[in-house]
Motif scaffolding. Structure first.
Motif, mmCIF file in Angstrom:
data_model
loop_
_atom_site.group_PDB
_atom_site.id
_atom_site.type_symbol
_atom_site.label_atom_id
_atom_site.label_comp_id
_atom_site.label_asym_id
_atom_site.label_seq_id
_atom_site.Cartn_x
_atom_site.Cartn_y
_atom_site.Cartn_z
ATOM 1 N N LEU A 138 0.815 -1.207 0.000
ATOM 2 C CA LEU A 138 0.000 0.000 0.000
ATOM 3 C C LEU A 138 0.854 1.264 0.000
ATOM 4 N N GLU A 139 0.451 2.218 -0.832
ATOM 5 C CA GLU A 139 1.095 3.526 -0.889
ATOM 6 C C GLU A 139 0.101 4.597 -0.455
ATOM 7 N N CYS A 140 0.626 5.638 0.130
ATOM 8 C CA CYS A 140 -0.188 6.771 0.585
ATOM 9 C C CYS A 140 -0.040 7.941 -0.393
ATOM 10 N N HIS A 141 -1.127 8.637 -0.650
ATOM 11 C CA HIS A 141 -1.097 9.819 -1.520
ATOM 12 C C HIS A 141 -2.305 10.687 -1.187
ATOM 13 N N ALA A 142 -2.438 11.812 -1.853
ATOM 14 C CA ALA A 142 -3.606 12.671 -1.654
ATOM 15 C C ALA A 142 -3.899 13.453 -2.930
ATOM 16 N N TRP A 143 -5.172 13.753 -3.131
ATOM 17 C CA TRP A 143 -5.609 14.587 -4.253
ATOM 18 C C TRP A 143 -6.111 15.917 -3.717
ATOM 19 N N MET A 144 -5.844 16.982 -4.471
ATOM 20 C CA MET A 144 -6.343 18.322 -4.172
ATOM 21 C C MET A 144 -7.247 18.770 -5.321
#
Length: 230
Positions: A138-144
């Motif tokens: 699992l990888e962590c990321h975020a969208w704006m």
């Protein structure tokens, strides 16, 4: 303006990082990519930014990002409770993107229904998520998602991604924990998602969560900084 905003207005602080962005508008749930030949819109005085979250870390990131893009303007950040329309722990890139978009759009709706408040210029949705890497970890990321409330156009940008520790991953996969909950258990923290976040913990605060979000928000603002190119 400031008196009209009252207790809703927030002034906060932060730093920077890297990501990539894409410009789009949304029409009845469909994403449509398009150009824009408008001249740069001139905004006088204050810029009111509605953030689709009451998490101080997210409001913090928005405040600093907009201050860097519009250094000659007073930035007023207004956090509101907004729904994401996705699960509490998004588990793929698409779900995370949808969550950010919905938060930006719902935040604008919530704000606009508050008749005592002055008109806002932008709304922002920030959504953190997980996705499975090439190696099945699992990888962590975020969208704006930044929404121009005059033109009704959305612009999206994604943060960089990074792997999460095995113990954290096991709590998420096997026990259904959210990332923030798993972090608190493994690292013996409390409400870490409102502070340094996973990225801050793992980098020893070289990249705090707010700093991690900041550059992605700036990248989401690129089409509004250069509308003649989009």
């Amino acid at each position: 303006m400031a008196s009209a905003l009252g207790g809703f207005a927030m002034g906060l602080v932060v730093g920077g990082l890297a990501a990539w962005g894409v410009y789009c508008t949304h029409n009845k749930g469909n994403t449509k990519f398009e150009g824009n030949s408008e001249k740069k819109r001139q905004i006088k005085g204050e810029i009111v930014v509605v953030v689709g979250s009451t998490n101080p870390c997210k409001a913090d990131a928005c405040k600093r990002a907009f201050e860097r893009v519009y250094p000659d303007k007073k930035i007023i950040v207004v956090p509101v409770k907004a729904t994401s329309g996705v699960s509490d722990q998004p588990m793929c890139d698409e779900e995370t993107l949808k969550g950010a978009t919905r938060r930006a759009e719902h935040a604008a709706e919530v704000y606009q229904k508050s008749n005592q408040l002055a008109p806002a210029h932008f709304s922002v949705g920030l959504e953190g998520g997980l996705n499975e890497s090439y190696w099945k970890t699992l990888e962590c990321h975020a969208w704006m998602c930044v929404r121009d409330l005059q033109t009704k156009k959305n612009s999206l940008a994604r943060t960089a991604s990074f792997s999460i520790p095995k113990k954290v991953e096991e709590l998420i996969r096997n026990e259904g924990k959210e990332l923030g909950e798993a972090d608190d258990i493994v690292f013996k923290r409390k409400e870490s998602k409102k502070g340094q976040g996973t990225v801050g913990i793992l980098t020893n605060d070289l990249i705090p969560r707010a700093k991690y979000y900041e550059h992605a928000i700036i990248l989401a603002l690129v089409p509004f900084i250069n509308p003649h190119l989009y």
